[in-house]
Design a protein around this motif. Structure first.
Motif, short mmCIF file in Angstrom:
data_model
loop_
_atom_site.label_atom_id
_atom_site.label_comp_id
_atom_site.label_asym_id
_atom_site.label_seq_id
_atom_site.Cartn_x
_atom_site.Cartn_y
_atom_site.Cartn_z
N ALA A 67 43.03 46.12 34.98
CA ALA A 67 42.59 46.19 33.58
C ALA A 67 43.32 47.28 32.82
CB ALA A 67 41.08 46.42 33.53
N ARG A 68 43.56 48.42 33.47
CA ARG A 68 44.29 49.49 32.80
C ARG A 68 45.77 49.15 32.66
NH1 ARG A 68 40.80 52.62 36.18
NH2 ARG A 68 42.46 52.73 37.77
N GLU A 69 46.34 48.54 33.69
CA GLU A 69 47.77 48.22 33.67
C GLU A 69 48.11 47.16 32.63
OE1 GLU A 69 48.53 47.05 37.62
OE2 GLU A 69 48.44 49.09 38.47
N THR A 70 47.18 46.27 32.34
CA THR A 70 47.46 45.16 31.42
C THR A 70 47.04 45.46 30.00
OG1 THR A 70 45.34 44.15 32.05
CG2 THR A 70 47.32 43.42 33.22
N CYS A 71 46.71 46.71 29.71
CA CYS A 71 46.37 47.04 28.32
C CYS A 71 47.59 46.86 27.41
CB CYS A 71 45.87 48.48 28.24
SG CYS A 71 44.22 48.72 28.93
N ASP A 72 48.76 47.25 27.90
CA ASP A 72 49.99 47.16 27.09
C ASP A 72 51.06 46.32 27.78
OD1 ASP A 72 48.91 48.92 25.14
OD2 ASP A 72 49.42 50.63 26.43
N ALA A 73 50.67 45.56 28.80
CA ALA A 73 51.64 44.76 29.53
C ALA A 73 51.00 43.41 29.89
CB ALA A 73 52.09 45.49 30.80
N PRO A 74 51.82 42.37 30.03
CA PRO A 74 51.27 41.06 30.38
C PRO A 74 50.78 41.01 31.82
CG PRO A 74 53.66 40.97 30.32
CD PRO A 74 53.27 42.32 29.81
N LEU A 75 49.85 40.14 32.06
CA LEU A 75 49.29 39.94 33.40
C LEU A 75 50.30 39.19 34.27
CD1 LEU A 75 46.58 40.29 35.06
CD2 LEU A 75 46.07 37.94 34.37
N THR A 76 50.47 39.61 35.50
CA THR A 76 51.39 38.95 36.43
C THR A 76 50.61 38.03 37.37
OG1 THR A 76 51.23 40.71 38.08
CG2 THR A 76 52.88 40.99 36.32
N PRO A 77 51.27 37.06 37.99
CA PRO A 77 50.58 36.18 38.95
C PRO A 77 49.91 36.95 40.09
CG PRO A 77 52.69 35.24 38.34
CD PRO A 77 52.65 36.61 37.73
N ALA A 78 50.56 38.00 40.60
CA ALA A 78 49.96 38.77 41.68
C ALA A 78 48.69 39.47 41.21
CB ALA A 78 50.98 39.79 42.21
N GLN A 79 48.73 40.02 40.00
CA GLN A 79 47.55 40.67 39.46
C GLN A 79 46.43 39.65 39.24
OE1 GLN A 79 49.35 42.48 35.99
NE2 GLN A 79 49.47 44.49 36.98
N ARG A 80 46.79 38.48 38.77
CA ARG A 80 45.78 37.43 38.57
C ARG A 80 45.12 37.05 39.89
NH1 ARG A 80 46.19 32.02 36.31
NH2 ARG A 80 48.24 31.78 37.27
N ALA A 81 45.89 36.93 40.95
CA ALA A 81 45.33 36.59 42.26
C ALA A 81 44.36 37.66 42.74
CB ALA A 81 46.46 36.38 43.27
N ALA A 82 44.74 38.93 42.58
CA ALA A 82 43.85 40.02 43.01
C ALA A 82 42.58 40.05 42.17
CB ALA A 82 44.59 41.36 42.91
N LEU A 83 42.71 39.82 40.87
CA LEU A 83 41.55 39.84 39.98
C LEU A 83 40.59 38.70 40.31
CD1 LEU A 83 40.16 41.06 37.49
CD2 LEU A 83 41.53 39.50 36.09
N VAL A 84 41.12 37.51 40.51
CA VAL A 84 40.27 36.37 40.84
C VAL A 84 39.57 36.58 42.18
CG1 VAL A 84 40.24 33.89 41.34
CG2 VAL A 84 41.61 34.76 39.45
N GLY A 85 40.28 37.18 43.13
CA GLY A 85 39.64 37.48 44.41
C GLY A 85 38.46 38.41 44.26
N ALA A 86 38.61 39.43 43.40
CA ALA A 86 37.50 40.35 43.16
C ALA A 86 36.35 39.65 42.46
CB ALA A 86 37.99 41.54 42.33
N VAL A 87 36.64 38.76 41.53
CA VAL A 87 35.60 38.01 40.81
C VAL A 87 34.83 37.11 41.77
CG1 VAL A 87 35.19 36.22 39.07
CG2 VAL A 87 36.75 38.11 38.58
N VAL A 88 35.54 36.43 42.65
CA VAL A 88 34.88 35.55 43.62
C VAL A 88 33.96 36.37 44.54
CG1 VAL A 88 35.27 34.03 45.60
CG2 VAL A 88 36.66 33.79 43.53
N THR A 89 34.44 37.53 44.98
CA THR A 89 33.60 38.39 45.81
C THR A 89 32.36 38.84 45.07
OG1 THR A 89 35.58 39.17 46.96
CG2 THR A 89 33.58 40.48 47.21
N ALA A 90 32.51 39.18 43.78
CA ALA A 90 31.35 39.59 42.98
C ALA A 90 30.36 38.45 42.83
CB ALA A 90 31.82 40.09 41.62
N GLN A 91 30.86 37.23 42.64
CA GLN A 91 29.97 36.07 42.54
C GLN A 91 29.19 35.87 43.84
OE1 GLN A 91 32.87 33.09 41.55
NE2 GLN A 91 32.54 33.29 39.35
N GLN A 92 29.86 36.05 44.95
CA GLN A 92 29.18 35.92 46.24
C GLN A 92 28.12 37.00 46.42
OE1 GLN A 92 32.46 36.03 48.98
NE2 GLN A 92 33.03 33.90 48.64
N ALA A 93 28.42 38.22 45.96
CA ALA A 93 27.43 39.30 46.04
C ALA A 93 26.21 38.98 45.20
CB ALA A 93 28.07 40.61 45.58
N LEU A 94 26.43 38.37 44.04
CA LEU A 94 25.30 37.98 43.19
C LEU A 94 24.45 36.92 43.87
CD1 LEU A 94 23.87 38.23 40.47
CD2 LEU A 94 25.46 36.52 39.56
#
Length: 360
Positions: A136-163
């Motif tokens: 989130a901090r790195e993409t404030c002034d830069a575009p999102l990369t595929p690797a960053q998207r993969a890591a972010l989605v992985g964290a979101v899926v883990t958070a959904q499972q925790a919920l």
């Protein structure tokens, strides 16, 4: 057909508003998956174009499974209201697939809501949360990369499972509380029946000086009877135990109603406040009875010679209300469980284009 619809409405389980809310999210997400697929097929990256059909097909399959789960056409009388939680599991899966397929600028636009979800459900020490915050901090002034998207989605899926785990924890908590409440209620009923059948075994009577024998439902004048146990047995009534337990239950019901002021409203299908309130009722009956027995046994010095039935009933009310001392710890645990599954203050998907389903 009309008769079938009436049958479904009659036996439908769960909250109708939550079911329709899940249906609306399915429709919205289906449209977003379709748009994401079209944009992915128009992408210049051949890998993105190749992965889009498979991701979209699987997302549509998850949405179809969620819609089928919400359908009450098959055995509506036997379908529990937890089908809402199952439907939202499929919705979460479809949402994750859509994030993996959507163009990077669209995912970057959803960043605030996604990071909010990760922060709410994952602890501060979790490496996936740390990585999501870094992205989130790195993409404030830069575009999102595929690797960053993969890591972010992985964290979101883990958070959904925790919920989802917190929701299962709430369900287990409610089941335990209900089972304990039923056990205590059965015990209180058995004691009341035993007391009505043999009131002279352990009489709830007192002998104040100069008054005679005082019981919850009556009193005997002074006598020269030497056998005190025999006198208690004759004075005891079959209604003593039921009246005392009913008095304790009434006091506990008042305590249960007052305790609700500390519990905020919730749309959760797991009725934690109801289970906690039910637990207080048999506890009140038993604490009223046990408190009077302790007083009769001179456990409380100076309070062992109640001189009227009204005083005995009054102390039964006090002891029945006093169950709050023991159930307070269960109330605190129930409040913690409710806070864990979200509420009015917690909207993890706010700003992410996808409504939260903490109500399930």
């Amino acid at each position: 057909m009309a008769g079938n619809r009436h049958h479904q409405r009659r036996f439908e389980k769960g909250t109708w508003e939550l079911r329709e809310g899940a249906r609306s999210r399915i429709g919205e997400l289906r449209a977003r998956v379709r748009i994401a697929k079209d944009r992915a097929l128009a992408d210049l990256d051949p890998e993105v174009r190749a992965a889009a059909p498979a991701l979209a097909d699987e997302a549509f399959a998850e949405l179809q499974a969620a819609e089928k789960t919400l359908c009450h056409g098959d055995h509506p009388g036997r379908r529990p209201n937890k089908h809402l939680a199952v439907a939202n599991v499929h919705i979460d899966a479809a949402y994750g697939l859509m994030l993996r397929m959507a163009p990077l600028p669209d995912v970057q636009a959803l960043m605030p809501g996604l990071v909010a979800l990760v922060r709410e459900q994952l602890p501060v020490t979790d490496e996936r949360r740390k990585r999501a915050e870094e992205i989130a901090r790195e993409t404030c002034d830069a575009p999102l990369t595929p690797a960053q998207r993969a890591a972010l989605v992985g964290a979101v899926v883990t958070a959904q499972q925790a919920l989802q785990r917190e929701k299962l924890r709430a369900l287990g908590f409610v089941r335990i509380v209900v089972i304990v409440a039923l056990g205590l209620a059965a015990m209180a009923l058995a004691v009341a029946l035993l007391g009505a059948w043999a009131p002279d075994v352990v009489p709830l009577c007192f002998r104040p000086e100069g008054i005679g024998i005082v019981c919850p439902t009556g009193m005997e004048p002074p006598s020269d009877v030497k056998d005190l146990d025999e006198a208690f047995g004759k004075a005891a009534s079959q209604w003593d135990y039921p009246v005392v337990e009913m008095t304790g239950t009434v006091a506990a019901s008042v305590a249960a109603a007052l305790s609700l002021r500390h519990i905020r409203g919730t749309s959760a299908s797991y009725s934690v406040p109801v289970a906690l309130a039910l637990l207080k009722l048999p506890m009140g009956a038993l604490t009223a009875l046990l408190g009077l027995l302790l007083m009769r046994g001179d456990f409380l010095p100076g309070l062992s010679a109640l001189d009227s039935s009204a005083q005995i009933i009054a102390w039964a009310l006090i002891f029945g209300y006093a169950q709050q001392v023991f159930t307070k710890f269960v109330d605190d645990q129930g409040l913690a469980v409710m806070n864990a599954i979200g509420g009015p203050h917690a909207h993890p998907y706010a700003g992410a284009g996808y409504e939260p389903h903490e109500a399930v």
